[in-house]
Design a protein around this motif. Structure first.
Motif, mmCIF file in Angstrom:
data_model
loop_
_atom_site.group_PDB
_atom_site.id
_atom_site.type_symbol
_atom_site.label_atom_id
_atom_site.label_comp_id
_atom_site.label_asym_id
_atom_site.label_seq_id
_atom_site.Cartn_x
_atom_site.Cartn_y
_atom_site.Cartn_z
ATOM 1 N N GLU A 11 22.852 20.536 -106.312
ATOM 2 C CA GLU A 11 23.620 20.364 -107.545
ATOM 3 C C GLU A 11 24.473 19.099 -107.476
ATOM 4 O O GLU A 11 24.572 18.349 -108.449
ATOM 5 C CB GLU A 11 24.506 21.586 -107.788
ATOM 6 N N LEU A 12 25.080 18.852 -106.327
ATOM 7 C CA LEU A 12 25.876 17.629 -106.178
ATOM 8 C C LEU A 12 24.997 16.389 -106.277
ATOM 9 O O LEU A 12 25.391 15.395 -106.905
ATOM 10 C CB LEU A 12 26.629 17.639 -104.845
ATOM 11 N N LYS A 13 23.809 16.435 -105.659
ATOM 12 C CA LYS A 13 22.880 15.303 -105.776
ATOM 13 C C LYS A 13 22.591 15.016 -107.246
ATOM 14 O O LYS A 13 22.592 13.866 -107.679
ATOM 15 C CB LYS A 13 21.566 15.601 -105.060
ATOM 16 N N LEU A 19 25.757 10.812 -113.042
ATOM 17 C CA LEU A 19 26.795 9.779 -113.130
ATOM 18 C C LEU A 19 26.145 8.393 -113.150
ATOM 19 O O LEU A 19 26.513 7.539 -113.960
ATOM 20 C CB LEU A 19 27.781 9.901 -111.966
ATOM 21 N N CYS A 20 25.192 8.176 -112.258
ATOM 22 C CA CYS A 20 24.497 6.882 -112.206
ATOM 23 C C CYS A 20 23.795 6.584 -113.532
ATOM 24 O O CYS A 20 23.822 5.450 -114.018
ATOM 25 C CB CYS A 20 23.495 6.859 -111.052
ATOM 26 N N VAL A 27 17.796 1.641 -111.684
ATOM 27 C CA VAL A 27 16.703 1.879 -112.629
ATOM 28 C C VAL A 27 16.559 3.385 -112.781
ATOM 29 O O VAL A 27 16.308 4.089 -111.802
ATOM 30 C CB VAL A 27 15.384 1.247 -112.109
ATOM 31 N N ASP A 28 16.770 3.872 -113.989
ATOM 32 C CA ASP A 28 16.736 5.315 -114.253
ATOM 33 C C ASP A 28 17.702 6.080 -113.344
ATOM 34 O O ASP A 28 17.403 7.179 -112.878
ATOM 35 C CB ASP A 28 15.312 5.872 -114.106
ATOM 36 N N GLY A 29 18.849 5.475 -113.057
ATOM 37 C CA GLY A 29 19.862 6.136 -112.245
ATOM 38 C C GLY A 29 19.603 6.101 -110.754
ATOM 39 O O GLY A 29 20.314 6.729 -109.988
ATOM 40 N N ASP A 80 33.777 9.047 -102.012
ATOM 41 C CA ASP A 80 32.931 7.876 -102.266
ATOM 42 C C ASP A 80 31.795 7.791 -101.249
ATOM 43 O O ASP A 80 30.631 7.566 -101.610
ATOM 44 C CB ASP A 80 33.752 6.581 -102.200
ATOM 45 N N VAL A 81 32.130 7.970 -99.972
ATOM 46 C CA VAL A 81 31.116 7.921 -98.909
ATOM 47 C C VAL A 81 30.060 9.005 -99.145
ATOM 48 O O VAL A 81 28.853 8.749 -99.076
ATOM 49 C CB VAL A 81 31.763 8.082 -97.510
ATOM 50 N N MET A 82 30.519 10.203 -99.435
ATOM 51 C CA MET A 82 29.592 11.323 -99.631
ATOM 52 C C MET A 82 28.708 11.111 -100.857
ATOM 53 O O MET A 82 27.526 11.452 -100.841
ATOM 54 C CB MET A 82 30.366 12.634 -99.746
ATOM 55 N N MET A 83 29.271 10.558 -101.923
ATOM 56 C CA MET A 83 28.467 10.318 -103.125
ATOM 57 C C MET A 83 27.343 9.327 -102.839
ATOM 58 O O MET A 83 26.203 9.521 -103.288
ATOM 59 C CB MET A 83 29.358 9.843 -104.273
#
Length: 119
Positions: A11-13, A19-20, A27-29, A80-83
């Protein structure tokens, strides 16, 4: 409220991917994984900044929850690192849980290293 105990990594992925897409990143996030990995190093440096020049007593205060402002800064940089890590895993198609468990097994089977307090 979402937390570590009730939010799957998948879900986080997906939320990071959305967001992207909203921001028009990649390209396409999907951003270039090489650039994502390089950006992670920048964010890791920012994660270290709140720790710079702390003495052992300051670190203990932080660990006891007595420095909530600094902890909030650390948490934001950690996010930020985890994202970026979640982006990388999604883009390259690897399972984070599987890889962490694999790495734990590797480390568990390494011979212990001698500790040298002079290093």
């Amino acid at each position: 409220m979402k937390s570590d105990t009730n939010t799957p990594l998948a879900e986080l992925k997906e939320q990071v991917h959305q967001l992207c897409l909203r921001k028009g990143w990649g390209v396409d996030g999907v951003q270039d994984p090489q650039h994502v990995a390089m950006a992670m190093t920048v964010e890791m440096s920012e994660l270290l900044e709140p720790f710079q020049w702390l003495n052992p007593d300051d670190v203990q205060r932080l660990m006891r929850g007595e420095d909530p402002e600094r902890c909030a800064l650390i948490a934001e940089e950690f996010a930020d690192v985890m994202m970026y890590g979640l982006q990388l895993a999604r883009t390259l198609g690897f399972d984070i849980t599987e890889q962490i468990l694999r790495k734990i097994d590797i480390v568990d089977h390494r011979p212990p290293k001698a500790y040298d307090p002079k290093r």
